[in-house]
Design a protein around this motif. Structure first.
Motif, PDB file in Angstrom:
ATOM      1  N   HIS A  11      42.371  30.228  26.683  1.00 31.00           N
ATOM      2  CA  HIS A  11      43.824  29.799  27.421  1.00 31.00           C
ATOM      3  C   HIS A  11      43.722  30.857  28.880  1.00 31.00           C
ATOM      4  O   HIS A  11      44.263  29.989  29.619  1.00 31.00           O
ATOM      5  CB  HIS A  11      44.760  30.010  26.175  1.00 31.00           C
ATOM      6  CG  HIS A  11      45.188  29.123  24.873  1.00 31.00           C
ATOM      7  ND1 HIS A  11      45.624  28.149  24.962  1.00 31.00           N
ATOM      8  CD2 HIS A  11      44.699  29.425  23.309  1.00 31.00           C
ATOM      9  CE1 HIS A  11      45.679  27.422  24.462  1.00 31.00           C
ATOM     10  NE2 HIS A  11      45.503  27.920  23.523  1.00 31.00           N
ATOM     11  N   PHE A  12      43.216  32.252  28.374  1.00 39.44           N
ATOM     12  CA  PHE A  12      42.668  32.842  29.524  1.00 39.44           C
ATOM     13  C   PHE A  12      41.987  32.386  31.031  1.00 39.44           C
ATOM     14  O   PHE A  12      42.731  31.857  31.747  1.00 39.44           O
ATOM     15  CB  PHE A  12      42.527  34.122  29.319  1.00 39.44           C
ATOM     16  CG  PHE A  12      41.968  34.893  30.580  1.00 39.44           C
ATOM     17  CD1 PHE A  12      43.534  35.892  31.191  1.00 39.44           C
ATOM     18  CD2 PHE A  12      40.914  34.975  31.027  1.00 39.44           C
ATOM     19  CE1 PHE A  12      42.924  36.375  32.150  1.00 39.44           C
ATOM     20  CE2 PHE A  12      40.441  35.909  31.637  1.00 39.44           C
ATOM     21  CZ  PHE A  12      41.754  36.559  33.115  1.00 39.44           C
ATOM     22  N   LEU A  13      41.196  31.586  30.362  1.00 42.11           N
ATOM     23  CA  LEU A  13      40.203  30.590  31.918  1.00 42.11           C
ATOM     24  C   LEU A  13      40.961  29.628  31.854  1.00 42.11           C
ATOM     25  O   LEU A  13      40.959  29.701  33.140  1.00 42.11           O
ATOM     26  CB  LEU A  13      39.170  30.460  30.925  1.00 42.11           C
ATOM     27  CG  LEU A  13      37.936  31.965  30.736  1.00 42.11           C
ATOM     28  CD1 LEU A  13      37.019  31.192  30.171  1.00 42.11           C
ATOM     29  CD2 LEU A  13      37.447  32.962  32.052  1.00 42.11           C
ATOM     30  N   THR A  14      41.527  28.764  31.358  1.00 46.34           N
ATOM     31  CA  THR A  14      42.619  28.434  31.803  1.00 46.34           C
ATOM     32  C   THR A  14      44.084  28.193  32.999  1.00 46.34           C
ATOM     33  O   THR A  14      44.088  27.832  33.725  1.00 46.34           O
ATOM     34  CB  THR A  14      42.968  26.641  31.004  1.00 46.34           C
ATOM     35  OG1 THR A  14      41.913  27.142  29.016  1.00 46.34           O
ATOM     36  CG2 THR A  14      43.621  25.945  31.315  1.00 46.34           C
ATOM     37  N   ALA A  15      44.313  29.135  32.141  1.00 41.00           N
ATOM     38  CA  ALA A  15      45.619  29.951  33.198  1.00 41.00           C
ATOM     39  C   ALA A  15      45.062  30.423  34.427  1.00 41.00           C
ATOM     40  O   ALA A  15      45.663  30.297  35.164  1.00 41.00           O
ATOM     41  CB  ALA A  15      46.623  30.823  31.842  1.00 41.00           C
ATOM     42  N   LEU A  16      43.756  31.117  34.022  1.00 38.68           N
ATOM     43  CA  LEU A  16      43.532  31.922  35.771  1.00 38.68           C
ATOM     44  C   LEU A  16      43.302  30.606  36.624  1.00 38.68           C
ATOM     45  O   LEU A  16      42.842  30.403  37.737  1.00 38.68           O
ATOM     46  CB  LEU A  16      42.201  32.617  35.469  1.00 38.68           C
ATOM     47  CG  LEU A  16      41.569  33.534  36.600  1.00 38.68           C
ATOM     48  CD1 LEU A  16      42.728  34.726  37.799  1.00 38.68           C
ATOM     49  CD2 LEU A  16      40.649  34.450  36.337  1.00 38.68           C
ATOM     50  N   ALA A  17      42.395  29.955  36.147  1.00 37.77           N
ATOM     51  CA  ALA A  17      41.552  28.921  36.632  1.00 37.77           C
ATOM     52  C   ALA A  17      43.155  27.916  37.404  1.00 37.77           C
ATOM     53  O   ALA A  17      42.827  26.937  38.830  1.00 37.77           O
ATOM     54  CB  ALA A  17      40.658  27.876  35.627  1.00 37.77           C
ATOM     55  N   SER A  18      43.921  27.713  37.692  1.00 38.32           N
ATOM     56  CA  SER A  18      45.380  27.208  37.725  1.00 38.32           C
ATOM     57  C   SER A  18      45.846  28.397  38.834  1.00 38.32           C
ATOM     58  O   SER A  18      47.068  27.701  39.174  1.00 38.32           O
ATOM     59  CB  SER A  18      46.426  26.508  36.866  1.00 38.32           C
ATOM     60  OG  SER A  18      46.911  27.731  36.008  1.00 38.32           O
ATOM     61  N   THR A  19      45.295  29.378  39.430  1.00 34.67           N
ATOM     62  CA  THR A  19      46.028  29.489  40.252  1.00 34.67           C
ATOM     63  C   THR A  19      45.341  29.806  41.324  1.00 34.67           C
ATOM     64  O   THR A  19      44.072  29.364  41.357  1.00 34.67           O
ATOM     65  CB  THR A  19      46.353  31.224  39.335  1.00 34.67           C
ATOM     66  OG1 THR A  19      44.739  32.042  39.255  1.00 34.67           O
ATOM     67  CG2 THR A  19      46.987  31.486  38.556  1.00 34.67           C
ATOM     68  N   SER A  20      45.731  30.217  42.303  1.00 35.74           N
ATOM     69  CA  SER A  20      45.192  31.249  44.080  1.00 35.74           C
ATOM     70  C   SER A  20      44.012  32.008  44.136  1.00 35.74           C
ATOM     71  O   SER A  20      43.706  32.371  43.040  1.00 35.74           O
ATOM     72  CB  SER A  20      46.173  31.233  44.617  1.00 35.74           C
ATOM     73  OG  SER A  20      46.560  32.421  44.725  1.00 35.74           O
ATOM     74  N   VAL A  21      43.618  31.786  44.624  1.00 36.30           N
ATOM     75  CA  VAL A  21      42.477  33.222  44.981  1.00 36.30           C
ATOM     76  C   VAL A  21      43.158  34.286  44.948  1.00 36.30           C
ATOM     77  O   VAL A  21      41.676  35.086  44.459  1.00 36.30           O
ATOM     78  CB  VAL A  21      41.762  32.151  46.376  1.00 36.30           C
ATOM     79  CG1 VAL A  21      41.399  33.962  46.997  1.00 36.30           C
ATOM     80  CG2 VAL A  21      41.218  31.111  46.368  1.00 36.30           C
ATOM     81  N   VAL A  22      44.251  34.408  45.358  1.00 35.44           N
ATOM     82  CA  VAL A  22      45.431  35.612  45.905  1.00 35.44           C
ATOM     83  C   VAL A  22      45.363  36.685  44.373  1.00 35.44           C
ATOM     84  O   VAL A  22      44.530  37.417  44.089  1.00 35.44           O
ATOM     85  CB  VAL A  22      46.220  35.823  46.216  1.00 35.44           C
ATOM     86  CG1 VAL A  22      47.416  37.093  45.599  1.00 35.44           C
ATOM     87  CG2 VAL A  22      46.403  35.265  47.607  1.00 35.44           C
ATOM     88  N   VAL A  23      45.451  35.561  43.500  1.00 36.50           N
ATOM     89  CA  VAL A  23      45.511  35.918  41.758  1.00 36.50           C
ATOM     90  C   VAL A  23      44.267  36.210  40.990  1.00 36.50           C
ATOM     91  O   VAL A  23      44.288  37.584  40.159  1.00 36.50           O
ATOM     92  CB  VAL A  23      47.003  35.372  40.959  1.00 36.50           C
ATOM     93  CG1 VAL A  23      46.596  35.177  39.543  1.00 36.50           C
ATOM     94  CG2 VAL A  23      47.522  34.839  41.515  1.00 36.50           C
ATOM     95  N   LYS A  24      43.763  35.629  41.525  1.00 32.25           N
ATOM     96  CA  LYS A  24      41.934  35.659  41.146  1.00 32.25           C
ATOM     97  C   LYS A  24      41.242  36.721  41.483  1.00 32.25           C
ATOM     98  O   LYS A  24      40.761  37.790  40.771  1.00 32.25           O
ATOM     99  CB  LYS A  24      40.937  34.352  41.265  1.00 32.25           C
ATOM    100  CG  LYS A  24      41.384  33.197  40.229  1.00 32.25           C
ATOM    101  CD  LYS A  24      40.794  31.976  40.909  1.00 32.25           C
ATOM    102  CE  LYS A  24      41.205  30.301  40.706  1.00 32.25           C
ATOM    103  NZ  LYS A  24      40.694  28.869  40.974  1.00 32.25           N
ATOM    104  N   ALA A  25      41.338  37.042  42.352  1.00 35.13           N
ATOM    105  CA  ALA A  25      41.206  38.426  43.327  1.00 35.13           C
ATOM    106  C   ALA A  25      41.823  39.459  42.794  1.00 35.13           C
ATOM    107  O   ALA A  25      40.858  41.077  42.644  1.00 35.13           O
ATOM    108  CB  ALA A  25      40.979  38.607  45.263  1.00 35.13           C
TER     109      ALA A  25
END
Length: 364
Positions: A11-25
């Motif tokens: 669930h964490f990886l799925t939610a993170l994949a749908s965010t932008s580069v800003v959130v991921k960074a």
């Protein structure tokens, strides 16, 4: 518990994949600095220490880095959850750039306000611990800002049904919970409470007065007033004090007086400026009214789904009447000589019979 970890990870990886580069960074920075904290004292170097923030030390970089520094795994989970929630709920409305600006404004404000507060506390008490023993770090300040933004955008959302808790009261509920934890000494310092409180305040100030959008700047709607964060019994007093503070800030040119503008859609493109209402508030009221109307219509449809006995009897009578052939009054006259008389009196050729019978001549 181990069987739930793969599900949570997915669930964490799925939610993170749908965010932008800003959130991921930002999430990657939180994880990296957490791993480095096992070998180095990252909180001392990158967290806000009030005694080092102001001259002569002037560690100004800590205003930017303190939000992504964590020492405990639970704090890391809170930080990552806050960023992913902001990326899923706020970023689609604002965009990645506006979310990054909001992140920077809230965290820099939290560092400055917290450092200045502890400096004033030292001046009042002359206790050096308030200058050099306090470390302000983590994402609690940004969590306060995110909850304020969610109150603005989806405040009527119900997060708990028993007891019923709406999202608009979440900022103050979390603040109350942190205060209770501090009073019971479960929190070692007041730094988390101060960071969260200043995050709520700075997030509200930015969204209320300075955020740019298509309708202008800020949000002066009634449901987003400062008094709306408090219980209804305290709102009149808080509103009066907040109004006085705002008037003073307007006079000293810190804040500017907001004027709301409305386009009524007239052919002449007339724009009406009103000081007490806001398009966002009007749209919110309209959505609530439509929701209530839809619920009432649904209840009416559910009640009318089962027909009554009277309706069934009426339908049976209509079916019986439909089975009886419709005959004109002339065709249902007396049977004596009915055939010849009805055929001779028929007004139209379609209704009369083609073949007629006459009496045969008598044999002489």
């Amino acid at each position: 518990m181990n069987r739930y970890l793969p599900v949570a990870r997915q669930h964490f990886l799925t939610a993170l994949a749908s965010t932008s580069v800003v959130v991921k960074a930002i999430c990657a920075a939180v994880l990296l600095l957490y791993l480095l904290s096992w070998a180095f004292d990252t909180v001392y170097v990158l967290g806000v220490t009030p005694g080092y923030l102001f001259p002569p030390n002037f560690w100004i970089w800590t205003l930017v880095t303190h939000a992504v520094v964590e020492q405990h795994l639970l704090d890391v989970v809170v930080s990552l959850g806050t960023m992913i929630a902001a990326g899923r709920l706020l970023e689609p409305l604002w965009g990645a750039l506006e979310l990054l600006i909001f992140f920077a404004v809230v965290n820099v404000s939290v560092g400055l306000l917290a450092g200045f507060s502890y400096l004033l506390t030292y001046v009042a008490t002359f206790n050096l611990d308030y200058l050099f023993a306090v470390r302000v770090h983590g994402m609690l300040g940004f969590l306060g800002g995110v909850l304020v933004a969610l109150k603005q955008t989806m405040g009527d959302l119900t997060v708990l049904h028993v007891p019923q808790v709406r999202l608009k009261v979440a900022p103050m509920l979390v603040l109350l919970a942190l205060a209770v934890l501090r009073l019971t000494t479960l929190l070692e310092t007041t730094a988390p409470l101060a960071a969260y409180g200043y995050g709520v305040l700075s997030g509200w100030v930015y969204l209320r007065f300075y955020q740019k959008h298509s309708r202008g700047r800020g949000d002066m709607s009634d449901h987003f007033a400062f008094a709306s964060f408090f219980p209804e019994i305290l709102q009149p007093v808080v509103g009066l004090v907040a109004g006085l503070v705002h008037s003073i800030l307007v006079k000293i040119k810190v804040c500017r007086k907001m004027v709301k503008r409305y386009d009524v859609g007239a052919p002449s493109s007339i724009t009406i400026s009103l000081p007490g209402t806001d398009p966002q508030d009007a749209e919110r009221r309209r959505q609530l009214a439509l929701k209530a109307l839809n619920e009432r219509l649904k209840r009416v449809e559910d009640q009318s789904a089962w027909p009554s006995m009277e309706d069934e009897e009426d339908e049976d009578e209509d079916e019986v009447r439909a089975d009886v052939p419709l005959l004109s009054g002339r065709e249902t006259t007396s049977p004596a000589g009915g055939a010849s008389s009805s055929s001779s009196k028929s007004p139209t050729g379609q209704e009369s019979s083609i073949i007629s019978f006459e009496d045969a001549p008598s044999n002489s």
